[in-house]
Design a protein around this motif. Structure first.
Motif, short mmCIF file in Angstrom:
data_model
loop_
_atom_site.label_atom_id
_atom_site.label_comp_id
_atom_site.label_asym_id
_atom_site.label_seq_id
_atom_site.Cartn_x
_atom_site.Cartn_y
_atom_site.Cartn_z
N PHE A 24 0.26 -1.31 0.14
CA PHE A 24 0.07 0.02 -0.25
C PHE A 24 0.99 0.79 0.17
O PHE A 24 1.89 1.18 0.68
CB PHE A 24 -0.82 0.03 1.58
CG PHE A 24 -2.08 -0.87 1.67
CD1 PHE A 24 -2.66 -0.57 0.71
CD2 PHE A 24 -2.14 -2.28 2.12
CE1 PHE A 24 -4.02 -1.79 0.49
CE2 PHE A 24 -2.41 -3.13 1.57
CZ PHE A 24 -3.72 -2.77 1.69
N LEU A 25 0.51 2.51 -1.16
CA LEU A 25 1.27 3.13 -1.18
C LEU A 25 0.38 4.73 -0.75
O LEU A 25 -0.66 4.55 -1.14
CB LEU A 25 2.13 3.32 -2.11
CG LEU A 25 3.05 2.04 -2.43
CD1 LEU A 25 3.25 2.48 -4.32
CD2 LEU A 25 4.09 2.43 -1.77
N TYR A 39 -4.78 13.71 -1.20
CA TYR A 39 -3.88 12.18 -1.59
C TYR A 39 -4.86 11.38 -1.54
O TYR A 39 -5.82 11.39 -1.38
CB TYR A 39 -2.99 11.91 -0.04
CG TYR A 39 -2.34 13.77 0.15
CD1 TYR A 39 -1.07 13.52 0.25
CD2 TYR A 39 -2.54 14.69 0.52
CE1 TYR A 39 0.15 14.18 0.50
CE2 TYR A 39 -1.91 15.48 0.95
CZ TYR A 39 -0.11 15.18 1.08
OH TYR A 39 0.13 16.69 1.13
N ILE A 40 -4.46 10.22 -1.92
CA ILE A 40 -4.91 8.68 -2.49
C ILE A 40 -4.30 7.44 -1.82
O ILE A 40 -2.75 7.58 -1.68
CB ILE A 40 -4.92 8.91 -4.34
CG1 ILE A 40 -6.08 7.52 -4.06
CG2 ILE A 40 -3.97 8.49 -4.47
CD1 ILE A 40 -7.08 7.18 -5.41
N VAL A 41 -4.45 6.37 -0.84
CA VAL A 41 -3.56 4.97 -0.73
C VAL A 41 -4.05 4.52 -2.40
O VAL A 41 -5.46 4.21 -2.85
CB VAL A 41 -4.07 4.29 -0.06
CG1 VAL A 41 -3.51 3.53 -0.06
CG2 VAL A 41 -4.24 5.74 1.38
N ALA A 42 -3.23 3.54 -3.02
CA ALA A 42 -3.54 2.73 -3.27
C ALA A 42 -2.28 1.72 -3.48
O ALA A 42 -1.50 1.46 -2.92
CB ALA A 42 -2.39 4.06 -4.80
N VAL A 43 -3.03 0.10 -4.30
CA VAL A 43 -2.53 -0.62 -3.90
C VAL A 43 -0.90 -1.13 -5.54
O VAL A 43 -1.31 -0.35 -6.29
CB VAL A 43 -3.27 -1.78 -4.04
CG1 VAL A 43 -2.48 -3.17 -4.67
CG2 VAL A 43 -3.90 -1.38 -2.89
N ASP A 44 -0.04 -1.32 -4.61
CA ASP A 44 1.29 -1.79 -6.13
C ASP A 44 1.83 -3.22 -5.94
O ASP A 44 2.35 -3.73 -5.23
CB ASP A 44 2.23 -0.79 -5.36
CG ASP A 44 3.57 -0.61 -6.23
OD1 ASP A 44 3.55 -1.59 -7.88
OD2 ASP A 44 4.60 -0.07 -6.63
N ARG A 45 1.29 -3.44 -6.24
CA ARG A 45 1.56 -5.64 -7.14
C ARG A 45 2.34 -5.78 -7.66
O ARG A 45 3.08 -6.76 -7.76
CB ARG A 45 -0.27 -5.81 -7.13
CG ARG A 45 0.55 -7.41 -7.17
CD ARG A 45 -1.27 -7.90 -5.61
NE ARG A 45 -0.59 -9.07 -5.34
CZ ARG A 45 -0.95 -10.12 -5.59
NH1 ARG A 45 -2.81 -9.65 -6.16
NH2 ARG A 45 -0.75 -11.40 -5.70
N ASP A 75 -10.21 0.35 -4.88
CA ASP A 75 -10.65 1.21 -5.66
C ASP A 75 -9.63 1.70 -5.93
O ASP A 75 -9.75 3.21 -6.94
CB ASP A 75 -11.20 2.02 -4.93
CG ASP A 75 -11.99 3.31 -4.95
OD1 ASP A 75 -12.47 2.83 -6.43
OD2 ASP A 75 -11.78 4.12 -5.29
N ALA A 76 -8.20 1.16 -5.85
CA ALA A 76 -7.01 2.57 -7.09
C ALA A 76 -5.66 1.45 -6.64
O ALA A 76 -5.32 0.53 -5.54
CB ALA A 76 -6.24 3.14 -6.20
N VAL A 77 -5.26 1.37 -8.37
CA VAL A 77 -3.64 1.37 -7.83
C VAL A 77 -2.78 1.44 -8.74
O VAL A 77 -3.02 1.85 -10.28
CB VAL A 77 -4.19 -0.71 -8.74
CG1 VAL A 77 -3.19 -1.44 -9.59
CG2 VAL A 77 -5.32 -1.53 -8.50
N VAL A 78 -2.08 1.41 -8.70
CA VAL A 78 -0.27 1.52 -9.44
C VAL A 78 -0.06 0.86 -10.55
O VAL A 78 -0.04 0.01 -10.59
CB VAL A 78 0.78 2.15 -8.43
CG1 VAL A 78 1.91 2.54 -9.28
CG2 VAL A 78 0.37 2.78 -7.34
N VAL A 79 -0.16 1.97 -11.61
CA VAL A 79 0.07 0.33 -13.12
C VAL A 79 1.25 1.28 -13.20
O VAL A 79 1.35 1.04 -14.93
CB VAL A 79 -1.58 0.87 -13.99
CG1 VAL A 79 -2.34 0.44 -13.47
CG2 VAL A 79 -1.76 2.06 -14.45
N GLY A 80 1.62 2.14 -13.36
CA GLY A 80 2.93 2.33 -13.98
C GLY A 80 3.59 3.74 -13.66
O GLY A 80 3.31 4.82 -12.69
#
Length: 86
Positions: A24-25, A39-45, A75-80
């Motif tokens: 989680f970032l 700000y947002i919390v996003a998953v980086d898988r 609800d939020a994912v790092v994609v790049g």
């Protein structure tokens, strides 16, 4: 899609089983090339973004699709990661 700067990691020792192994970032959002107070919390898988890096984030149902698991409560994912050299 959103753009932001990774400002920290969020550690959660207790979470849903579906979220075990997810990184989680905390990300400060960027609008018009300027950092905002949002700000947002996003998953980086899979991207492995680090603190200080500029990232692309997808939200909503697109986030679950990016993880290939539409039943996951994300609800939020790092994609790049944005390449600053170009």
């Amino acid at each position: 899609m959103l753009r932001g700067k990774v400002i920290g990691n969020i550690v959660s020792t207790n979470k849903l089983d579906k979220l075990v192994g997810f990184k989680f970032l905390e990300i400060q959002l960027i609008e018009n090339t300027k950092l905002t107070d949002k700000y947002i919390v996003a998953v980086d898988r899979t991207v492995s973004a680090g603190i200080g890096e500029e990232v692309l984030i997808t939200t909503g149902s697109g986030a679950r699709m990016a993880l290939c698991d539409e039943s996951c409560p994300i609800d939020a994912v790092v994609v790049g990661v944005v390449d600053k050299n170009q």
